[in-house]
Scaffold this active site. Sequence first.
Site, short mmCIF file in Angstrom:
data_model
loop_
_atom_site.label_atom_id
_atom_site.label_comp_id
_atom_site.label_asym_id
_atom_site.label_seq_id
_atom_site.Cartn_x
_atom_site.Cartn_y
_atom_site.Cartn_z
N SER A 249 -11.33 2.38 -2.15
CA SER A 249 -10.38 3.29 -2.79
C SER A 249 -10.90 4.71 -2.84
O SER A 249 -10.22 5.60 -3.34
CB SER A 249 -10.09 2.80 -4.22
OG SER A 249 -11.29 2.65 -4.94
N HIS B 7 -5.94 -0.45 2.03
CA HIS B 7 -6.18 -0.31 0.60
C HIS B 7 -5.08 -0.99 -0.21
O HIS B 7 -3.93 -0.56 -0.20
CB HIS B 7 -6.27 1.18 0.23
CG HIS B 7 -6.55 1.42 -1.21
ND1 HIS B 7 -6.06 2.50 -1.90
CD2 HIS B 7 -7.25 0.69 -2.12
CE1 HIS B 7 -6.45 2.44 -3.16
NE2 HIS B 7 -7.17 1.35 -3.31
N GLU C 179 -2.01 1.08 1.47
CA GLU C 179 -2.30 2.32 2.20
C GLU C 179 -3.11 1.98 3.45
O GLU C 179 -4.14 1.31 3.37
CB GLU C 179 -3.10 3.28 1.32
CG GLU C 179 -2.31 3.90 0.19
CD GLU C 179 -3.13 4.83 -0.66
OE1 GLU C 179 -2.58 5.85 -1.12
OE2 GLU C 179 -4.34 4.55 -0.90
N ASN D 86 -4.52 7.56 -5.24
CA ASN D 86 -5.64 7.90 -6.12
C ASN D 86 -5.95 9.39 -6.15
O ASN D 86 -6.53 9.88 -7.12
CB ASN D 86 -6.88 7.11 -5.73
CG ASN D 86 -6.78 5.66 -6.15
OD1 ASN D 86 -6.09 5.33 -7.11
ND2 ASN D 86 -7.45 4.77 -5.44
#
Length: 268
Positions: free
Chosen positions: A104, A125, A137, A175
């Site tokens: 991440s 991800h 992702e 994120n």
Amino acid sequence: MAPQIAYLFLKHGFKVVLWDPFIHQAAINYIEGKSAKELQRKRITQEQRDAICGNFSASDAIEIISNANLVIEAVKEDENIKRDVYLKVGKVVANNAVVASNTSSFSINKLSSYVKDPSRFLGMHYFNPVESLELIEIVPGDNTTKETIDVITRLTEELGKMAVLTKDSPGFVVNRILIPMINEAANMIDKGVASAEDIDKAMRLGANHPLGPLALGDLIGLDVCLTIMESLVKEGKYEISSLLRKLVSEGLLGRKSNKGFFEYQKQK
């Protein structure tokens, strides 16, 4: 995350092997326990549960992954640990296998320097909890082939998930937006702007978030949040909350330690 990812593949009919030199029995217990609960709640049939358990195996011997078509790394966000895993995987994995990272925060290009074939390596991800959150992702590196991207994109659809393709950039998409918000919420507690409860209430009611940023940080794991923030700080755009650092240094990591910004009942 690894047992959750494994269970997602198993529910969609894939055969899954899990290598973990330390907690492979815990993964077996998770798969058996999760499938038993779903059977009890009539979300799956006995036949489906038998297939899920029958298609799963776990071991502390890395040779278990030697015939895998896809290897997903889902270890702790520690570059040294990931490097060691990739070097070991490279010795046994098939030449035509795709290797993906659930990182991440770390650069896919940097991690690709440790893998056997960077052209067949990319980020995949997942988000916690894996089964209920739709997004994956997909993060290619500079050397990732279009064929590899296409294979993982089609696989994402087979898993019933939605793919977002993003460049190899710190925090990727979610994120890069989310973790600074959690960090700023921690700063607000530290500066006495509002309580943790009121910050989360404000974001739920005022921004229509289903979960406040602090409760979400606890769910993600505050150690993971800190690691991602550290990668974003390297770009010179942010400062890490002193409260976030303090909680992590004290081992108060959120739900996984039963206390973070909030307290939780001990998980059974």
